[in-house]
Design an enzyme around this catalytic site. Structure first.
Site, PDB file in Angstrom:
ATOM      1  CB  SER A 136       6.686 -40.797  51.739  1.00  0.00           C
ATOM      2  OG  SER A 136       6.052 -41.574  52.727  1.00  0.00           O
ATOM      3  CG  ASP A 168       2.848 -40.341  51.727  1.00  0.00           C
ATOM      4  OD1 ASP A 168       3.449 -39.981  50.701  1.00  0.00           O
ATOM      5  OD2 ASP A 168       3.234 -41.261  52.454  1.00  0.00           O
TER       6      ASP A 168
END
Length: 283
Positions: free
Chosen positions: A46, A163
């Site tokens: 991320s 993610d």
């Protein structure tokens, strides 16, 4: 720049997820660089993937740091491009994010990075961790930062990715699998019990109900924290900047986040050098 120290160890840096909190990774890298500690491998999830990719490309962070320090809510809001025709798969299409990333990291193959780099994402249909270490660096980072529900999943070679924090928020094991023999992990998701925002502790700021976006992201991070407790056991050094007072979308708090990361890294540099021991040789 002063030459890095030589060490027999191969040092890997694992940078974790955290949205605006992850700006602290810039401060961590600055402190390691000032201490002449080399980084041989980087794995990021991320926001950690974004910062890690920027540094891996050419070992420079000045452009990203300058952007973080000058950022404000209005500038960050321009990145959020809601596409209500995609409401069934995500609130934000992410096209502007790609345009934001391109000047920072370019549209190069991951294998062209100066420092070997891997980004971690999650295959949405199976929940499988996906390590991206070849192909488009831009799309790898774009996939890794695609927070569930918030962003539309990324079609990466026919596979839909979200993610990486869902499966591996601090990828210490990934950077070790890349060849690192000494791993430094950076976790910016503080213990939920210490949070001082989002209405969780009863202080004046918390009297206001959290926004939808913050609620979504914070819920994800609370779940990720439990995964982190296990993953960081694979690291030789853990750096945990105190960014508990920074909300996930307070990107205008870049100076505070960078300072927190810098101080946290400085505090453990003596221990890093001690653990490396005889592996360090002066240039």
């Amino acid at each position: 720049m002063t030459e890095m120290i030589r060490t027999k160890a191969k040092i890997g840096l694992a940078l974790g997820s955290g949205a605006a909190k992850g700006i602290a990774h810039i401060g961590v890298i600055k402190a390691l660089r000032e201490a002449n500690i080399p980084i041989d491998f980087i794995a990021g999830t991320s926001m950690g993937a974004l910062v890690g990719a920027c540094y891996a490309v050419n070992e420079e962070l000045e452009v990203l740091e300058d952007l973080a320090l000058k950022s404000n809510l209005r500038k960050m809001a321009r990145l959020l491009d809601p596409k209500f025709t995609f409401i069934r798969v995500g609130l934000l299409n992410g096209g502007r994010v790609e345009n934001f990333l391109k000047p920072l990291i370019g549209d190069i193959d991951i294998r062209s990075c100066k420092i070997p780099f891997s980004a971690v994402a999650t295959e949405i249909k199976t929940g499988t961790e996906v390590v991206l270490n070849e192909g488009s660096l831009l799309m790898a980072v774009r996939a890794s930062i695609s927070i569930p529900v918030v962003f539309v999943p990324v079609n990466y070679n026919g596979v839909y990715l979200i993610d990486g924090g869902v499966t591996n928020p601090v990828p210490a094991d990934i950077v070790r699998s890349m060849g690192a023999t000494f791993t430094i992990a950076v976790n910016v998701l503080n213990d939920p019990q210490r949070l001082r925002h989002l209405g969780l502790t009863g202080n004046k700021k918390s009297d206001k109900a959290p926004s939808l976006m913050n609620s979504l992201v914070q819920s994800l991070y609370i779940m990720e924290y439990e995964i982190i407790r296990a993953s960081i056991l694979k690291a030789d050094i853990l750096i945990e900047p105190d960014v508990s007072g920074i909300e996930p979308y307070e990107f205008y708090r870049g100076a505070d986040a960078i300072e927190a990361g810098y101080k946290a890294a400085q505090a453990v540099i003596p221990e890093i050098k001690k653990l490396l021991g005889e592996g360090i040789e002066p240039v």
